[in-house]
Write a protein that holds these residues in place. Structure first.
Motif, PDB file in Angstrom:
ATOM      1  N   SER A 166       0.866  -1.178   0.000  1.00 23.03           N
ATOM      2  CA  SER A 166       0.000   0.000   0.000  1.00 23.03           C
ATOM      3  C   SER A 166       0.900   1.224   0.000  1.00 23.03           C
ATOM      4  O   SER A 166       2.014   1.176   0.520  1.00 23.03           O
ATOM      5  N   MET A 209       4.312   0.587   2.080  1.00 24.14           N
ATOM      6  CA  MET A 209       4.253  -0.398   3.159  1.00 24.14           C
ATOM      7  C   MET A 209       3.941  -1.723   2.476  1.00 24.14           C
ATOM      8  O   MET A 209       3.075  -1.760   1.598  1.00 24.14           O
ATOM      9  N   ALA A 210       4.640  -2.771   2.864  1.00 22.37           N
ATOM     10  CA  ALA A 210       4.416  -4.038   2.159  1.00 22.37           C
ATOM     11  C   ALA A 210       4.454  -5.223   3.101  1.00 22.37           C
ATOM     12  O   ALA A 210       5.073  -5.171   4.167  1.00 22.37           O
ATOM     13  N   GLN A 212       8.524  -1.265   5.397  1.00 25.32           N
ATOM     14  CA  GLN A 212       8.517  -0.253   4.335  1.00 25.32           C
ATOM     15  C   GLN A 212       9.442  -0.694   3.211  1.00 25.32           C
ATOM     16  O   GLN A 212      10.419  -1.406   3.439  1.00 25.32           O
ATOM     17  N   MET A 270      -3.629  -3.406   1.878  1.00 29.71           N
ATOM     18  CA  MET A 270      -2.911  -4.565   1.325  1.00 29.71           C
ATOM     19  C   MET A 270      -3.876  -5.714   1.039  1.00 29.71           C
ATOM     20  O   MET A 270      -3.739  -6.423   0.050  1.00 29.71           O
ATOM     21  N   ARG A 290      -5.664  -4.692  -2.163  1.00 28.67           N
ATOM     22  CA  ARG A 290      -4.870  -4.888  -3.372  1.00 28.67           C
ATOM     23  C   ARG A 290      -4.797  -6.377  -3.738  1.00 28.67           C
ATOM     24  O   ARG A 290      -4.943  -6.751  -4.904  1.00 28.67           O
ATOM     25  N   GLU A 348      -3.222   3.843  -0.317  1.00 30.08           N
ATOM     26  CA  GLU A 348      -3.627   3.318  -1.623  1.00 30.08           C
ATOM     27  C   GLU A 348      -3.717   1.799  -1.571  1.00 30.08           C
ATOM     28  O   GLU A 348      -2.827   1.167  -1.013  1.00 30.08           O
TER      29      GLU A 348
END
Lengths: 134, 350, 389
Positions: free
Chosen positions: A61, A78-79, A92, C152, C155, C204
């Motif tokens: 995101s 951010m993942a 991050q 997340m 997505r 997002e």
């Protein structure tokens, strides 16, 4: 986050130190004292391991509305990252623009400043990830 | 001496700002300024980078290239004039982040731009004497230039780490020589955010006197001349001073070029000679001889006479990025972004 | 195990209640529920309070004692008062605990309250407290926000199932449409897909109008054993309750397009109630974000996995659709005072099953379901209520 609480976990946060179940061989990050699959059989058999820091992005995101300590970085990525050994973590992704990031992208761990406890407080360091340098 | 460099690693943040952009804001001819200083761009640390993160990345890059147990590192010294803490060491974080803790000694060094080479001298001494097996010396900086100060065109960020030991030496130290005087050309008082400097006084009585004397003193002691070296690395506060100093010492532009990074990334202060030397080691062949001379305001110069050994053939350089890989990884930002990244403007709550 | 019924329900207005304190709203909801049940204080055996974070929001812990005191039950009958915390599922877990206390034979009449006062502090602080429901050590400290974790999930759902940005927006559109019919809702105005898609990004692909607001509010229920409930004409039976746990960190789940805790809680609740998803007439699900509702309606078995977005697009979850969801307006439009939500959802279901939901009434609703989540799915509670004997 207050200092003792952060300090207690710096091995995980600096060096991706986690666990491997000596019974089934599954890897965990952060460290766990008990394997969720082997339960009692894993007690006393959890080994300490250092992860390579290489992985891939599972989902991500772009954060536009962060908590105050993270505002200097916004918008930031951010993942959820899956390490090559299997466990997943949240971090991050830096040195990468929001336009470049993609699900499945290969990444590697880097050492960055996470946050500061105000202007006079301690600085918290730990892992972030960046696109894998080939 | 038996102790020498067994590995090295560098780190340069990827953000860059051009003199034109800085000049645009302050009403100066930035392009002309940049040309005069011999600087085309300078590196800027990301908001989440500082001397500690740069030092850790450089140290980790050094360790990737050799197969040693970090627990065998007996000393870590980090030189910088921008340590994030006034009290609380950079080097303890580095030690923990490369898993060298806890059986080692660590300290931070400060001697303006030569704190990194001062750290290297001390680590060499500890290894040479047999007190420790391996030592890590790091020069890392995120130097400060006040908004509108000429320093703003050059003050940049980067660093390099040297792993010192006695086995697998890739770069032998033939000799070291330092020249030190009390010359207040540039300083920062306790509690002040930006340094002050003596303007043109930083030239002749400071940079040139110390760099030239140390270089000559080193060559005299080694019985060498400029032509005996394949590379020379000089402290590089801008692109102009090291070129002029090299010329005065009898070095050709070719001898200087490889280790002269300031035109591309600005003055990385404590990181400057360590990064320049790293760039030279990236390129050097066995048998190559290198003269490296740092300069720290206040003032002093450390000179090193170095020979690249046959071990360089086996050295796993490719396990970490080369200096030029990082020099070429550039993302240009505007001045507004730059002042935000460098925390020169205060956000509500700061 | 004894059968348990809801015999009273009460709720405050949700929103930014500047003139009302935590105790004001807690007591208002409690009194409304007691009046609705037609019981007196002396009949009450115990009090359960769902509250996530009064300590952080208003610097007040020990809120079960506080509420017991101000509803007038502490000094007279000295009833046990228990605060329950499970983040966004706090109220739902309190409801389950109250249910168990009657089902076990321990109590006959129990009041369940849920309350949160979130607006006395700034938005940034309130968001930081909300994020305490996710893993502070391994999510928040690295920069994750509650919204970013939902983003997340969104997505992943979009990439795997082709769920569109417009479909996500439709969830918010429908919930606002429902909220416009609910006099207690925080937002009582309709919005369009454009409203959602033109609102600013939070994380997002999620935007401001994908996320539930910060709210003040309280809700309360009176639960009773069959013997007591038989004396009340309006009793609604608790047919089944399931509660489940999952990892606190989102990243530890192999599939982030589903919440296993919801799937398991639903399975337990359906089995206990002896019904199937298609038997449900009306549902309140946990839409802290639009994606959260899409995942929920799939996990609860209302729609096939991956078809939730299409169901929103086709308005199958709107009033008049196949399965009206969040007729109250949901967390998005009714509001989300965290500890109150799980109880407020049951209040809505009770009103629907009694036929008292006014303009938002689902005609002939006999079985209703409420679904609450703690964090990003570390806790899930599914409750099924019915009026069909």
């Amino acid at each position: 986050m207050n200092m003792p609480r952060f300090w207690r976990e710096i091995q995980g946060r600096y060096n991706l130190i986690g666990s491997r179940c000596g019974n089934c061989g599954e890897y965990f990050f952060p460290k766990r004292d008990i394997c969720p699959k082997c339960h009692r059989k894993s007690v006393g058999k959890m080994e300490t391991v250092k992860f390579s820091g290489r992985g891939r992005i599972i989902s991500y995101s772009i954060v536009h509305d962060p908590h105050p300590e993270y505002k200097d970085m916004r918008p930031y990525i951010m993942a959820i990252i899956e390490l090559e050994e299997g466990p997943r973590l949240t971090a991050q992704v830096v040195d990468c623009s929001p336009e470049e990031v993609k699900t499945g992208m290969e990444v590697e761990a880097t050492f960055r400043k996470l946050a500061e406890d105000g202007k006079e407080g301690v600085i918290f360091y730990g892992y972030k990830f960046r696109p894998l340098r080939k | 001496m038996e102790a020498g460099i067994i590995s090295y690693g560098a780190y340069i943040p990827r953000y860059r700002i051009k003199p034109e952009e800085i000049g645009r804001v302050w009403g100066e001819d930035g392009a002309a300024r940049g040309k005069g200083l011999g600087v085309m761009a300078k590196s800027v640390p990301a908001p989440d980078e500082d001397v500690i993160t740069i030092a850790v990345e450089a140290a980790r890059n050094a360790l990737k290239r050799v197969d040693i147990d970090p627990k065998d590192i007996g000393a870590i010294y980090t030189g910088s004039e921008s340590h994030p803490y006034a009290v609380k060491p950079t080097s303890t974080v580095v030690a923990e982040a490369i898993m060298a803790s806890p059986d080692l000694t660590a300290a931070d060094y400060e001697f303006a731009c030569k704190a990194g080479t001062a750290a290297l001298q001390n680590v060499l001494g500890l290894v040479e004497s047999g007190i420790i097996k391996y030592g890590m010396a790091i020069g890392s900086d995120t130097s400060q230039g006040a908004p509108g100060d000429p320093l703003e065109y050059t003050a940049s960020a980067g660093g390099a780490a040297f792993l010192v030991g006695k086995d697998g030496v890739i770069a032998e130290i033939n000799g070291m020589y330092s020249y030190t005087t009390d010359t207040p050309d540039f300083w920062r008082r306790e509690g002040q955010p930006y340094p002050s400097h003596g303007g043109r006084f930083t030239g002749e009585p400071a940079y040139f006197r110390h760099v030239l004397t140390a270089a000559k003193g080193m060559m005299e002691r080694m019985g060498t001349e400029a032509k005996d070296y394949d590379y020379v690395v000089l402290h590089q506060p801008n692109g102009k001073f090291p070129r002029r100093a090299a010329k005065k010492l009898g070095f050709s532009p070719e001898q200087l070029e490889t280790g002269l990074l300031t035109p591309r990334i600005g003055n990385t202060y404590s990181g400057a000679v360590p990064l320049g030397l790293s760039a030279v080691l990236d390129a050097a062949e066995p048998g190559n001889r290198i003269l490296a001379v740092s300069f720290g305001s206040g003032a002093g110069s450390d000179a090193f006479d170095i020979t690249v050994t046959d071990e360089m053939k086996k050295f796993r350089k490719e396990r970490a990025p080369l200096v030029m890989d990082m020099v070429n990884d550039e993302v240009f930002i505007d001045y507004a972004t730059y002042v935000k990244y460098r925390k020169k403007i205060r956000r509500k709550g700061d | 195990m004894r059968d348990v019924y809801v015999i009273g329900a009460g709720i405050t207005k949700f929103g930014e209640l500047w003139e009302r304190s935590f105790r004001d709203i807690g007591i208002e909801a409690g009194i409304k529920a007691i009046n609705d049940a037609g019981i007196s204080g002396a009949d009450i055996d115990a009090l359960y309070i769902g509250n996530m974070s009064a300590g952080a929001f208003i610097n007040q812990e020990h809120v079960a004692s506080l509420i017991a005191d101000y509803v007038g039950l502490a000094q007279t009958s000295h009833i046990p008062a228990i605060r329950v915390e499970a983040a966004g599922a706090s109220g739902a877990v309190a409801f389950r605990e109250a249910f168990l206390s009657i089902a076990s034979g321990m109590h006959d009449v129990v009041v369940v309250g849920g309350a949160e006062k979130m607006t006395d502090i700034g938005d940034e602080m309130a968001n930081a407290i909300t994020a305490m429901a996710i893993d502070q050590e391994w999510e928040t400290v690295f920069g994750a926000t509650y919204a970013s974790l939902h983003a997340m999930m969104a997505r992943a759902h979009m990439e795997r199932y082709g769920t569109s940005r417009e479909q996500l927006a439709m969830v918010s559109v429908i919930n606002h449409r429902h909220g416009a019919l609910n006099p207690n809702a925080q937002f009582q105005r309709e919005i369009s897909v454009e409203t959602v898609l033109k609102s600013g990004y939070v994380a997002e692909p999620l935007r401001v109008f994908d996320m539930c607001p910060l709210s003040d509010g309280a809700a309360a229920l009176v639960l009773a054993s069959e013997v007591v409930a038989k004396k009340h004409g309006n009793a609604v039976k608790i047919m089944g309750i399931g509660q489940s746990s999952d990892t606190i960190s989102l990243h530890d789940r192999k599939d982030i397009t589903t919440m296993d805790a919801s799937v398991h809680a639903a399975k337990r609740a359906y089995e206990m109630a002896g019904i199937k998803p298609e038997d449900v007439d009306v549902a309140e699900v946990y839409d802290s974000s639009t994606i959260s509702e899409i995942i929920a309606i799939e996990d609860l078995g209302f729609f096939e996995k991956g078809k939730g977005g299409k169901a929103a697009e086709d308005e199958k979850i709107a009033l008049g659709g196949d399965i009206p969801v969040n007729t109250s307006g949901g967390l998005k439009a009714r509001g989300h005072p965290i500890g109150a939500t799980g109880v407020a959802q049951i209040v809505e279901i009770v009103q629907q099953l009694r036929g008292e939901a006014g303009k938002r009434q689902v005609n002939g609703a006999e079985i209703g379901l409420a679904h609450a989540i703690g964090g990003t799915g570390g806790t899930a509670v599914v409750s099924i209520l019915g009026v069909k004997e």
